[in-house]
Motif scaffolding. Structure first.
Motif, PDB file in Angstrom:
ATOM      1  N   GLU A  75       0.831  -1.207   0.000  1.00 52.52           N
ATOM      2  CA  GLU A  75       0.000   0.000   0.000  1.00 52.52           C
ATOM      3  C   GLU A  75       0.864   1.255   0.000  1.00 52.52           C
ATOM      4  N   ILE A  76       0.409   2.248  -0.743  1.00 52.35           N
ATOM      5  CA  ILE A  76       1.190   3.477  -0.871  1.00 52.35           C
ATOM      6  C   ILE A  76       1.295   4.201   0.470  1.00 52.35           C
ATOM      7  N   LYS A  97       1.982   3.134   3.188  1.00 50.25           N
ATOM      8  CA  LYS A  97       3.129   2.640   3.964  1.00 50.25           C
ATOM      9  C   LYS A  97       4.321   3.576   3.872  1.00 50.25           C
ATOM     10  N   LEU A  98       4.533   4.145   2.681  1.00 49.33           N
ATOM     11  CA  LEU A  98       5.685   5.029   2.501  1.00 49.33           C
ATOM     12  C   LEU A  98       5.324   6.487   2.731  1.00 49.33           C
TER      13      LEU A  98
END
Lengths: 355, 355
Positions: B3-4, B6-7
């Motif tokens: 999942e985006i 996360k960053l």
């Protein structure tokens, strides 16, 4: 309230920008060409921008993220070439909904950078944000050009020769092919469901679309190439186009832009329009007129340009460039001469995102 | 699949750009500041871009198209100022769904051009296209700067003073206010519906939100101003910031960017953070900690900058600039000193430094 489709894309842009007055010395050329031109001492800077929306400009059931990145970058690079510039930098903005993963974005960037590496373009910034509704892509490409080498749309003169690079209509046929295979797939799924045929449904999970013998069409649709190589050849041969643009909306529409901005007419010959064998076969399969596809298909990203008549022999001797007609006085209109020597006025039926 | 979230935005940008190698001589500075910097003989060109999506970055029940155009332009102009540059040109892309009319687009452009006219910026191009899902806006602003006058985020030095222009937290309070009035409205509508009170429903058609005494908060939210005036004052007083950025995500987050890129720590004082009276009153009404709002609220578009300690008196004498702390050695961390002399480590967004 007035619907936007009433004006169309170009009408809307004209409407919104008609009374813009330029305030800065460095602004040399604003709205109305492939790029804006900024003037700095000793160099001209070209800027072009494009916005691509999921569902409107691309369909992720046809194109994967890597090809999408490649294509998004390439079409912007193509706009810099269309002014005879050298692409240098790119800024990239993405808005992503929750269904996209980091791996998707990596794929997109890897395609984008492949295109940029091909032409020595630096990715210098951008914006990554979220979207509630699919994917939106905005790319701005910055290029450089020597002042007296920039080619605008408005420089075509009577008797100039009209040339195009590569061949036309293949990208459009590629899209038709993708749409056909998608509908074949859904038709089979629906039939299997109706019959409650579980085995057929299982097999359809491994459905392989039939692209045999049509690879070129797919490549043209999914992986277009900006024609910097043609510019290099023209330079080698000491040919300087008088007007130029890239063919994104279709030959017909682009030719009319050049004629309008150069205040001239044109005459092109159906027999000279370059069409690939696969394009012709596919058009026949679909019962479409291949010339119409080449005139209005769009997404070719080939270069359309005019050269002085004196360059006739040089152009004839060049590979990958085809002479399709010539520029005339404005009152002669914009004409297509067919195989059987009939004449028709060209109409811009190109792709209109605001229709 | 990862999942985006996360960053996060900055993590993702770092991840995607970490192995980009710069290929062009004219690319001087790529990803990681308010703008990219391009180098041309005798001039440096600054580029910044922003993408704004309906539902994520703006809500058209709060903001009209004219203010939206104004704000979209202003936040990009602000990024050019944040590098000590002069904004010159802008390219604007819009993707519009069918519910938008030409009049809507005109309103957007009129606001956009008001902002551009204020700072002498030319609108030189763009893209107008359709969208299936609301409005997407992408703006790229181009600026100019003298090579040795550009201010990056990475120039802060130990003992430098930390300054901010204007006041903080008001734009965030403006958003809270708009959200409160919206929910009051829907609450009354729902109650009237429950009671089937037709007269109350009719009256609610003319619902007037209560903004009395809070006009400044609305203005800060709907019509932010880029602080080119502060740059002019700094120049007049011969002050050259060592690091600078604009506050779009909140003081805390921006200060941490400067500390990270300058490899330093900082110490700021709660008592010195400039807060308007209306901001304080609204925070109290909503039972929120006003310092938290000022640290993490965002959308202030004020300038955050550091200056050498020798400029102390000059800064103290300047109107519209507040000295809020100083730069320290990196091992001392990024600290907030509260009213009661407690120390808390600053955290970017979401975290409440005061319990």
């Amino acid at each position: 309230m007035t619907e936007i489709s009433k004006l169309g894309e170009f009408g809307l842009i004209e409407h919104l920008t008609k009374d813009i007055k330029i305030k800065n010395e460095s602004t040399k050329y604003g709205v109305g060409d492939d790029c804006a031109v900024l003037h700095y001492p000793h160099s001209e800077v070209l800027i072009t921008t494009d916005m691509l929306m999921e569902g409107v400009h691309f369909d992720l059931t046809y194109i994967d993220m890597q090809h999408l990145g490649y294509k998004s970058a390439m079409v912007n690079i193509s706009d810099i070439f269309a002014m005879n510039g050298t692409p240098r930098q790119m800024v990239v903005s993405l808005a992503l909904s929750k269904r996209f993963s980091i791996e998707d974005v990596e794929q997109f960037y890897s395609g984008l950078r492949m295109a940029c590496d091909k032409w020595g373009v630096d990715v210098v910034g951008g914006d990554t944000t979220s979207s509630y509704t699919g994917l939106a892509i905005s790319i701005t490409c910055i290029g450089e050009a020597e002042k007296d080498k920039i080619v605008y749309r408005n420089g075509a003169k009577e008797t100039d020769l009209i040339c195009v690079s590569g061949d036309l209509g293949a990208a459009y046929m590629g899209l038709q092919l993708l749409e056909r295979e998608k509908s074949v797939y859904y038709q089979q799924v629906n039939e299997a469901r109706k019959k409650d045929d579980k085995r057929a449904l299982e097999e359809l999970a491994h459905f392989q679309p039939d692209f045999a013998g049509k690879e070129y069409l797919l490549q043209r649709q999914l992986q277009p190439e900006a024609r910097g190589d043609i510019l290099a050849k023209l330079r080698e041969n000491n040919i300087r186009p008088t007007a130029m643009m890239d063919i994104s909306d279709g030959l017909s529409s682009e030719l009319m832009h050049i004629c309008k901005q150069s205040n001239c007419g044109c005459r092109i010959y159906e027999k000279n329009i370059p069409i690939d064998y696969q394009t012709a076969v596919m058009a026949e399969e679909l019962n479409m007129n291949v010339t119409t596809c080449a005139l209005n298909g769009g997404e070719d990203y080939e270069l359309l340009f005019t050269v002085p008549i004196g360059d006739h022999e040089k152009i004839e001797a060049m590979d990958g460039v085809k002479l399709i007609g010539h520029i005339t006085r404005p009152e002669l209109g914009q004409m297509l001469v067919t195989f059987d020597n009939n004449e028709f006025e060209l109409k811009a039926q190109g792709w209109n995102p605001l229709r």
